[in-house]
Design a protein around this motif. Structure first.
Motif, PDB file in Angstrom:
ATOM      1  N   ASN A 383      98.252  42.784  21.538  1.00  0.00           N
ATOM      2  CA  ASN A 383      99.004  42.440  22.747  1.00  0.00           C
ATOM      3  C   ASN A 383      98.506  43.195  23.977  1.00  0.00           C
ATOM      4  O   ASN A 383      99.155  43.170  25.029  1.00  0.00           O
ATOM      5  N   CYS A 384      97.369  43.889  23.847  1.00  0.00           N
ATOM      6  CA  CYS A 384      96.813  44.669  24.957  1.00  0.00           C
ATOM      7  C   CYS A 384      96.046  43.741  25.885  1.00  0.00           C
ATOM      8  O   CYS A 384      95.119  43.041  25.444  1.00  0.00           O
ATOM      9  N   PRO A 385      96.372  43.702  27.183  1.00  0.00           N
ATOM     10  CA  PRO A 385      95.774  42.713  28.084  1.00  0.00           C
ATOM     11  C   PRO A 385      94.278  42.873  28.331  1.00  0.00           C
ATOM     12  O   PRO A 385      93.619  41.900  28.696  1.00  0.00           O
ATOM     13  N   TYR A 386      93.713  44.068  28.130  1.00  0.00           N
ATOM     14  CA  TYR A 386      92.282  44.207  28.411  1.00  0.00           C
ATOM     15  C   TYR A 386      91.399  44.149  27.155  1.00  0.00           C
ATOM     16  O   TYR A 386      90.182  44.324  27.226  1.00  0.00           O
ATOM     17  N   ILE A 387      92.007  43.885  25.991  1.00  0.00           N
ATOM     18  CA  ILE A 387      91.231  43.712  24.762  1.00  0.00           C
ATOM     19  C   ILE A 387      90.834  42.252  24.612  1.00  0.00           C
ATOM     20  O   ILE A 387      91.677  41.355  24.704  1.00  0.00           O
ATOM     21  N   ASP A 388      89.555  42.011  24.377  1.00  0.00           N
ATOM     22  CA  ASP A 388      89.065  40.645  24.204  1.00  0.00           C
ATOM     23  C   ASP A 388      89.086  40.244  22.731  1.00  0.00           C
ATOM     24  O   ASP A 388      89.726  39.271  22.346  1.00  0.00           O
ATOM     25  N   LYS A 389      88.378  41.021  21.880  1.00  0.00           N
ATOM     26  CA  LYS A 389      88.304  40.697  20.452  1.00  0.00           C
ATOM     27  C   LYS A 389      88.479  41.968  19.626  1.00  0.00           C
ATOM     28  O   LYS A 389      87.998  43.036  20.005  1.00  0.00           O
ATOM     29  N   ILE A 390      89.175  41.833  18.503  1.00  0.00           N
ATOM     30  CA  ILE A 390      89.419  42.965  17.604  1.00  0.00           C
ATOM     31  C   ILE A 390      88.724  42.690  16.275  1.00  0.00           C
ATOM     32  O   ILE A 390      88.895  41.614  15.687  1.00  0.00           O
ATOM     33  N   TYR A 391      87.955  43.661  15.814  1.00  0.00           N
ATOM     34  CA  TYR A 391      87.293  43.565  14.507  1.00  0.00           C
ATOM     35  C   TYR A 391      87.956  44.577  13.572  1.00  0.00           C
ATOM     36  O   TYR A 391      87.902  45.789  13.805  1.00  0.00           O
ATOM     37  N   HIS A 392      88.591  44.072  12.502  1.00  0.00           N
ATOM     38  CA  HIS A 392      89.223  44.973  11.553  1.00  0.00           C
ATOM     39  C   HIS A 392      89.283  44.309  10.185  1.00  0.00           C
ATOM     40  O   HIS A 392      89.080  43.092  10.055  1.00  0.00           O
ATOM     41  N   CYS A 393      89.568  45.090   9.166  1.00  0.00           N
ATOM     42  CA  CYS A 393      89.452  44.595   7.792  1.00  0.00           C
ATOM     43  C   CYS A 393      90.505  43.551   7.439  1.00  0.00           C
ATOM     44  O   CYS A 393      90.315  42.761   6.507  1.00  0.00           O
ATOM     45  N   PHE A 394      91.629  43.502   8.182  1.00  0.00           N
ATOM     46  CA  PHE A 394      92.685  42.540   7.889  1.00  0.00           C
ATOM     47  C   PHE A 394      92.676  41.346   8.853  1.00  0.00           C
ATOM     48  O   PHE A 394      93.662  40.618   8.941  1.00  0.00           O
ATOM     49  N   SER A 395      91.574  41.156   9.568  1.00  0.00           N
ATOM     50  CA  SER A 395      91.482  39.979  10.436  1.00  0.00           C
ATOM     51  C   SER A 395      91.473  38.725   9.568  1.00  0.00           C
ATOM     52  O   SER A 395      91.222  38.779   8.353  1.00  0.00           O
ATOM     53  N   LYS A 396      91.726  37.580  10.178  1.00  0.00           N
ATOM     54  CA  LYS A 396      91.821  36.323   9.415  1.00  0.00           C
ATOM     55  C   LYS A 396      90.537  36.052   8.628  1.00  0.00           C
ATOM     56  O   LYS A 396      90.570  35.540   7.515  1.00  0.00           O
ATOM     57  N   GLU A 397      89.383  36.404   9.230  1.00  0.00           N
ATOM     58  CA  GLU A 397      88.105  36.134   8.573  1.00  0.00           C
ATOM     59  C   GLU A 397      87.877  37.050   7.370  1.00  0.00           C
ATOM     60  O   GLU A 397      87.186  36.688   6.420  1.00  0.00           O
ATOM     61  N   ASN A 398      88.454  38.255   7.406  1.00  0.00           N
ATOM     62  CA  ASN A 398      88.141  39.268   6.397  1.00  0.00           C
ATOM     63  C   ASN A 398      89.226  39.471   5.350  1.00  0.00           C
ATOM     64  O   ASN A 398      88.954  39.934   4.244  1.00  0.00           O
ATOM     65  N   GLU A 399      90.475  39.163   5.712  1.00  0.00           N
ATOM     66  CA  GLU A 399      91.627  39.574   4.912  1.00  0.00           C
ATOM     67  C   GLU A 399      91.532  39.170   3.443  1.00  0.00           C
ATOM     68  O   GLU A 399      91.751  39.985   2.538  1.00  0.00           O
ATOM     69  N   LYS A 400      91.190  37.911   3.177  1.00  0.00           N
ATOM     70  CA  LYS A 400      91.163  37.422   1.800  1.00  0.00           C
ATOM     71  C   LYS A 400      90.201  38.232   0.940  1.00  0.00           C
ATOM     72  O   LYS A 400      90.531  38.655  -0.175  1.00  0.00           O
TER      73      LYS A 400
END
Length: 500
Positions: A383-400
């Motif tokens: 919800n941070c207005p100046y963040i564009d993209k977040i890379y983390h282990c629980f992102s939709k692409e990585n979570e499974k």
């Protein structure tokens, strides 16, 4: 007004502050980072110590000078120190270097002609294979010969119990017998030793191909490329179909697959079940760098034949010990060959073992606190207005894929990488967290990853195109989340929000 917890740390200050054995160094502005990469005179005046495999420690400079005077070495030669005499043999044989004088010391010394390409090759090789001499060893030696008057005060485990404490902690965490744990003077030396062991074993079976899966840490890729005759790279770990197609033709010629779980710095995770099935089908050894996973976030025992961990990171937590570990999985056939892997490990100095044995006692507690903080910080970033993209282990692409080996739903890797929709330099320069290389520290540590790890790619159009191809943004900020109060961490990002 609430007092700010985080303060600007001047360029060149050790991280942790006032610690001569620190493996990181403060680079508080993006220009500091660029100057460091370009080795400008002004930055060399400020930065006296940094990550030991990249910048020669001041105590090693003093010791090299002492050895030069002690043995009356000609000015034509550069005195290069290594962790052991065995390391000297490896370097000397590779680059055809043979000392013209007899040097009798309890560590490695070689003499390399100055002003030659050979010198840079030797220093790069040492960097890659991680056989650097310990700063604590240099400190003790220099103190004994009265070159320095004081030694760093620090908490150490008892010399008689330190090695057992360290290995036992790792054995318990990884659910392996203590005999399957091997220590190295750095994480890179551990990986180098695994590669050497694999090469020796698999050459007998005519398995000459090593597969690199994913965009791995810089020096891991260098070791793979320079110490294995045939390599095949699959840079996108999400495309296992490509790997499977390759193995259908070449599977019986592949000795091993090496990867990271999750990857650094994009926190991607491979489908471990499918990867393990492919390794079983073609009898391929699976090597996983588990530094970012830690044994407390992921259980990789059902999948990996060999695990490697840089103990410099989360296991240490204080960024003041350089060490690595090999963990052989007793579940797999490779475990009985431990001698072939461990014999290539270089010596680890006892004071480093004592220091890490003291710090590793808080390993699990540290990881759990960092995981909790990471989860909350990601929620703020969403919800941070100046963040564009977040890379983390629980992102939709990585979570499974990440959840395949997860210990519990709060097992977040302590890294988050982000890009911004505002000017990168402005945000980086204004954040008052510690900023420099390394990760896994109890203090929050930021790193402009591509600038420090792949600056050469930034310099050319071709390099920038390659970074786009592997989906690695130039203005990526890697955040190693600390154990500080999470509200204080979030408030620091909020403070910068008000400035832009």
């Amino acid at each position: 007004m609430k007092k700010e917890l985080f303060k600007h740390i001047p360029c060149g200050e050790t991280l942790p502050i006032n610690n001569i054995h620190a493996v990181s160094v403060s680079m508080p502005s993006l220009q500091d980072v660029i100057d460091y990469e370009e080795q400008t005179p002004q930055i060399l005046e400020k930065i006296k110590s940094a990550y030991p495999r990249f910048v020669l420690h001041p105590y090693l400079k003093l010791l090299a000078n002492y050895i030069k005077n002690k043995y009356k070495v000609s000015n034509k030669y550069e005195v290069v120190l290594l962790s052991s005499k065995e390391a000297v043999k490896i370097v000397s044989n590779k680059y055809f270097i043979h000392n013209k004088i007899d040097i009798d010391e309890p560590f490695g010394v070689i003499l390399v002609l100055k002003g030659t390409t050979q010198l840079q090759k030797v220093l790069t090789f040492i960097q890659h294979v991680g056989c650097n001499l310990s700063s604590r060893f240099a400190q003790d030696y220099l103190y004994e010969v009265k070159v320095i008057k004081t030694k760093q005060k620090e908490e150490l485990e008892d010399e008689n119990t330190a090695l057992h404490t360290l290995k036992q902690t790792l054995a318990k965490a990884y659910k392996q017998p203590i005999k399957n744990i091997g220590l190295a003077p750095s994480g890179m030396n551990a990986i180098y030793s695994v590669i050497r062991g694999l090469k020796k074993i698999q050459e007998k079976n005519n398995r000459t191909i090593l597969v690199q899966l994913g965009w791995l840490y810089l020096d891991t890729m260098n070791i793979v490329e320079h110490h294995y005759n045939r390599t095949k790279k699959f840079l996108d770990i999400t495309k296992l179909d490509e790997l499977e197609s390759f193995l259908k033709i070449n599977g019986l010629n592949v000795s091993a697959i090496i990867t990271e779980i999750p990857t650094n710095p994009l926190l991607q995770s491979v489908d471990l079940k499918r990867l393990r099935e492919l390794c079983n089908k073609y009898n391929i050894v699976l090597v996983i760098d588990a530094t970012l996973a830690t044994p407390y976030n992921l259980n990789l025992k059902p999948y990996a034949d060999i695990l490697v961990e840089s103990l410099t990171k989360f296991a240490c937590g204080n960024a003041d010990v350089l060490m690595g570990a090999i963990i052989l999985n007793e579940k797999f056939k490779i475990s009985h060959m431990q001698g072939e892997f461990f014999k290539h490990l270089d010596m680890v100095y006892i004071k480093d073992i004592q220091r890490l044995a003291y710090e590793i006692k808080d390993y699990k507690k540290r990881v759990k606190k960092i995981s909790s903080n990471t989860k909350k910080l990601i929620h703020y970033f969403e919800n941070c207005p100046y963040i564009d993209k977040i890379y983390h282990c629980f992102s939709k692409e990585n979570e499974k894929n990440y959840k395949i080996a997860i210990q519990d739903d709060n097992s977040y890797s302590g890294l988050v990488s982000v890009t911004f929709n505002k000017e990168f330099k402005t945000i980086y320069d204004n954040l008052n967290f510690a900023k420099g290389p390394s990760l896994g520290t109890e203090f929050t540590l930021l790193m402009p990853y591509v600038y420090l790890a792949h600056y050469d790619y930034i310099q050319t159009k071709k390099g920038q195109e390659f970074l786009k191809k592997v989906n690695l943004p130039i203005d990526l900020l890697r955040i190693s989340v600390g154990t500080e109060n999470i509200e204080d961490i979030i408030n620091e990002f909020k403070r910068v929000e008000s400035l832009i």
